[in-house]
Design an enzyme around this catalytic site. Structure first.
Site, mmCIF file in Angstrom:
data_model
loop_
_atom_site.group_PDB
_atom_site.id
_atom_site.type_symbol
_atom_site.label_atom_id
_atom_site.label_comp_id
_atom_site.label_asym_id
_atom_site.label_seq_id
_atom_site.Cartn_x
_atom_site.Cartn_y
_atom_site.Cartn_z
ATOM 1 N N SER A 1 8.753 3.667 4.736
ATOM 2 C CA SER A 1 9.858 3.939 3.828
ATOM 3 C C SER A 1 9.445 3.699 2.389
ATOM 4 C CB SER A 1 11.081 3.111 4.204
ATOM 5 O OG SER A 1 12.222 3.621 3.567
ATOM 6 N N HIS B 1 4.742 -7.515 0.257
ATOM 7 C CA HIS B 1 4.347 -8.815 -0.281
ATOM 8 C C HIS B 1 5.021 -9.075 -1.626
ATOM 9 C CE1 HIS B 1 1.033 -9.570 2.677
ATOM 10 N NE2 HIS B 1 1.229 -8.276 2.849
ATOM 11 N N ASP C 1 0.859 -1.172 0.000
ATOM 12 C CA ASP C 1 0.000 0.000 0.000
ATOM 13 C C ASP C 1 0.900 1.229 0.000
ATOM 14 O OD1 ASP C 1 -2.117 -1.750 0.355
ATOM 15 O OD2 ASP C 1 -2.892 -0.782 2.158
#
Length: 285
Positions: A248, A145, A88
Site C-alpha cells: 500500500s 520504520h 522501501d
C-alpha cells in the site's frame, strides 16, 4: 485511455469482498499451495530474496509470513539525517502543504483534515508544513520504520474505500488517500509533532502496528481511536512501527518548522523515483 477511464472498473468491483478473501488466503497455512504461490509471486514481481533474513521460500508457512519477511541485519543502514525514509518503495509525491492542501497528482489535492479522519485540531498542526507520500509495490519490503525518534500519542482507524493505490489510480481517483481505509498514527518528537498514515488498498488484508498488533480486521465501519498519553510507546529512529499485509502507501505530515527550522527534502528525490528504507529523506535547512 485516460486515467479516469482506466480506474472506472474499480468503482464497480466488490473491493471489500475481494480484500477479505485475499486476506483469508494469505493467512492460511496451505503447504505446497502456499509455497507455489510464493514462488510464482517472487518470479512475477522480481522479489530479491537474497536480502531476506530467511531466503528459503519453502520455509514460510503462510503468504503473510513471506510478505512481511524481515531483512538480513545491516541490509538497510540508517543515514545520518533529521528524517530517514521509513520504507522501501517509490515516491508518489512530496513537498509543501499549501495551507491545508496536499498534492496528490495533477488536478488533485486533498485536505489534511480529511486524511486524519476529520480532526481539525490535529490537522491544523500541519498547516503550511510538508508531506511525503510513498508507494510500496508488491516486490518491496513491507515493514514500516520510524523516520525519527518519537512518542506515540494517538492511533485512529478511519474506515473507507479500498481503491488500488498505484500511480494510475492516484491520478484517476480524486482524494484517494483520504477516501481509502487508513490508520493514522500521531507522534510527538523532540523536533515537533508528526503523523504517519498507513493507507489501505484493494487486496490489503490488514495493517498492523508493533504496539497494537493487527488493527484491521475487524472493520466495524466507524472511526476508532486509541490514546497513549498514559501508556508510553516510545520508538527510536529506524525502529519498526508497523507493516502491511500486502502492499500500500504511507503518507507523512510534518509541521512548518522542524526543531525551529524548515525541512529540506533529499535533493535526489523525484516523483516516481525508487527509495530504500534508511536513506536520507529530509534534513533541517
Amino acid at each position: 485511455m485516460s486515467d479516469r477511464l482506466a480506474v472506472l472498473p474499480q468503482y464497480l468491483l466488490p473491493k471489500q469482498a475481494l480484500t477479505s478473501l485475499a486476506g483469508a488466503f494469505a493467512a492460511r497455512e496451505l503447504g505446497g499451495l502456499t509455497t507455489g504461490t510464493i514462488r510464482w509471486f517472487v518470479r512475477r514481481y522480481g522479489v530479491n530474496m537474497a536480502e531476506a533474513a530467511n531466503p528459503d521460500i519453502a520455509s514460510y508457512p503462510s503468504f503473510n509470513a513471506f510478505f512481511t519477511r524481515a531483512l538480513k541485519p545491516g541490509a538497510r543502514p540508517l543515514a545520518t539525517a533529521a528524517l530517514v525514509c521509513p520504507v522501501d518503495g517509490a515516491i508518489s509525491q512530496f513537498g509543501a502543504i499549501e495551507r491545508d492542501q496536499i498534492f496528490q497528482a495533477k488536478g488533485h489535492h486533498y485536505a489534511t483534515r480529511a486524511l486524519v479522519g476529520g480532526d481539525a485540531a490535529l490537522a491544523a498542526r500541519f498547516d503550511d508544513g510538508c508531506f511525503a507520500t510513498l508507494y510500496l509495490s508488491p516486490k518491496d519490503y513491507h515493514r514500516i520504520h520510524m523516520p525519527c525518534a518519537g512518542r506515540l500519542r494517538r492511533m485512529i482507524h478511519v474506515p473507507g474505500a479500498l481503491f488500488s493505490v498505484n500511480p494510475t489510480t492516484a491520478r484517476g481517483v480524486p482524494g484517494l488517500f483520504a477516501r481509502n481505509e487508513r490508520v493514522v498514527c500521531a507522534f510527538d518528537s523532540e523536533a515537533g509533532p508528526f503523523v504517519l498514515v498507513l493507507v489501505g488498498a484493494t487486496i490489503v488484508g490488514s495493517m498492523a502496528t508493533v504496539w497494537h498488533g493487527t488493527v484491521n480486521p475487524p472493520r466495524p465501519g466507524q472511526l476508532r481511536e486509541w490514546r497513549y498519553d498514559d501508556h508510553a510507546v516510545a520508538l527510536q529512529q529506524g525502529d519498526e512501527m508497523g507493516r502491511f499485509l500486502l502492499g500500500s502507501t504511507v503518507v507523512m505530515l510534518f509541521p512548518k518548522a522542524w526543531g525551529g527550522a524548515p525541512l529540506a527534502f533529499n535533493p535526489g528525490w523525484r516523483p516516481g523515483g525508487a527509495i530504500r528504507m534508511g536513506e536520507v529523506m529530509a534534513t533541517v535547512a
